[in-house]
Design a protein around this motif. Sequence first.
Motif, mmCIF file in Angstrom:
data_model
loop_
_atom_site.group_PDB
_atom_site.id
_atom_site.type_symbol
_atom_site.label_atom_id
_atom_site.label_comp_id
_atom_site.label_asym_id
_atom_site.label_seq_id
_atom_site.Cartn_x
_atom_site.Cartn_y
_atom_site.Cartn_z
ATOM 1 N N LEU A 54 0.826 -1.206 0.000
ATOM 2 C CA LEU A 54 0.000 0.000 0.000
ATOM 3 C C LEU A 54 0.863 1.260 0.000
ATOM 4 O O LEU A 54 0.548 2.243 -0.693
ATOM 5 C CB LEU A 54 -0.927 -0.004 1.214
ATOM 6 C CG LEU A 54 -2.076 -1.018 1.168
ATOM 7 C CD1 LEU A 54 -2.696 -1.177 2.551
ATOM 8 C CD2 LEU A 54 -3.133 -0.597 0.155
ATOM 9 N N MET A 58 1.073 4.229 -2.923
ATOM 10 C CA MET A 58 0.927 5.655 -2.673
ATOM 11 C C MET A 58 2.081 6.448 -3.296
ATOM 12 O O MET A 58 1.884 7.547 -3.813
ATOM 13 C CB MET A 58 0.845 5.929 -1.171
ATOM 14 C CG MET A 58 0.853 7.406 -0.813
ATOM 15 S SD MET A 58 0.601 7.719 0.945
ATOM 16 C CE MET A 58 -1.184 7.787 1.003
ATOM 17 N N GLN A 66 -6.601 7.986 -2.141
ATOM 18 C CA GLN A 66 -5.754 7.323 -1.148
ATOM 19 C C GLN A 66 -5.663 8.181 0.114
ATOM 20 O O GLN A 66 -4.639 8.798 0.403
ATOM 21 C CB GLN A 66 -4.373 7.047 -1.730
ATOM 22 C CG GLN A 66 -4.378 6.087 -2.901
ATOM 23 C CD GLN A 66 -3.033 5.994 -3.591
ATOM 24 O OE1 GLN A 66 -2.160 6.831 -3.398
ATOM 25 N NE2 GLN A 66 -2.850 4.976 -4.410
ATOM 26 N N SER A 180 -12.276 4.697 -0.139
ATOM 27 C CA SER A 180 -11.693 4.019 -1.288
ATOM 28 C C SER A 180 -11.213 2.629 -0.874
ATOM 29 O O SER A 180 -11.054 2.326 0.312
ATOM 30 C CB SER A 180 -10.511 4.815 -1.841
ATOM 31 O OG SER A 180 -9.428 4.803 -0.920
ATOM 32 N N TRP A 182 -8.274 1.501 -1.291
ATOM 33 C CA TRP A 182 -6.965 1.696 -0.678
ATOM 34 C C TRP A 182 -7.103 2.018 0.808
ATOM 35 O O TRP A 182 -6.394 1.440 1.643
ATOM 36 C CB TRP A 182 -6.228 2.823 -1.406
ATOM 37 C CG TRP A 182 -4.799 3.001 -0.995
ATOM 38 C CD1 TRP A 182 -3.701 2.431 -1.579
ATOM 39 C CD2 TRP A 182 -4.303 3.803 0.089
ATOM 40 N NE1 TRP A 182 -2.559 2.822 -0.926
ATOM 41 C CE2 TRP A 182 -2.890 3.659 0.103
ATOM 42 C CE3 TRP A 182 -4.909 4.615 1.049
ATOM 43 C CZ2 TRP A 182 -2.093 4.319 1.033
ATOM 44 C CZ3 TRP A 182 -4.111 5.257 1.984
ATOM 45 C CH2 TRP A 182 -2.717 5.113 1.968
ATOM 46 N N THR A 183 -8.028 2.907 1.152
ATOM 47 C CA THR A 183 -8.224 3.296 2.547
ATOM 48 C C THR A 183 -8.735 2.127 3.375
ATOM 49 O O THR A 183 -8.290 1.904 4.506
ATOM 50 C CB THR A 183 -9.204 4.469 2.638
ATOM 51 O OG1 THR A 183 -8.716 5.562 1.859
ATOM 52 C CG2 THR A 183 -9.388 4.930 4.078
#
Length: 297
Positions: A54, A58, A66, A180, A182-183
């Motif tokens: 992750l 980023m 993100q 999201s 990703w979060t």
Amino acid sequence: MSSTPQRNLLLVVFWMAGTLLSFSAIALSIRALHGALTVFEILALRNVGGLIILAAMMVLAPDPSQRIRPAKPFVHAMRNTIHFGGQALWAYGLTVLPLATVFAIEFTTPTWVAIFAVLFLGERMTRSRVAALVFGFLGVLVILRPGFDSFRPEALAVAAAAICFGVQQTTTKFLTTSNSTWTIMLWMNVVQLPLNLAANVVMGEPAWFAGKLDVAQWLPLLGIGVCGFTAHYCLTNAFRHGDAIVVTPIDFLRVPLIGVIGWLVYAEQPEPAVLLGAAIVVSGVLINVYAESRPRT
């Protein structure tokens, strides 16, 4: 006009191939690391691998979605704590049960998702969802065979894991409206890493277990660190490019695939009752998926 559906189907097959291979690699990695590491140490390494990937995403592919600060943090905390318990039970099951048995019981998760969606998301309890519940219950009874000599109490741990996964998937659906992918995945690993380390200490193991790692374990360590992330990432993208009625039947290939792998690697012979129970569970889920995909009039 015909190229778009074909393109989407190819993308679904591509991402689902990654999903099937990732989950199979996770199962093999847990089996390979068991004995050298505890279940909680293995899952902690999975969290570390996810955080590294992750962070790389980023840096290498920054995106406004993100966001480190999550929306609805309480739901994140509840989701990841319950998911932590489910993963620990599932990983334990992989160390004591045939691989095909674990994966077959796990497929009751969609039934629990349907129930929790009704209870907590305000969705309707339809006839197809009732059918999925009944078929799932009957399928698990066939697999577990309570009251018979072949009954394995350890299988109840995997059944409990499926309930935890049902909560996890239901809350994931709730969180996707404000977070999201990703979060969601970031906070899954941020919350679960200290939980795994704390549980490991409670078991009497040291908090720092790096000394247990061996260079010879590089392949299963890579499998748990990378595939623990790619399994969920690929499955999410498969649903993004195709309907559930396309994605879910492909996901059911996990049972015969892991059965073949268990036979080739560990000489495990899938029991007829497990295959029959898995077929009953899958039938119930397919009935529900088909009914949910039809346009409502």
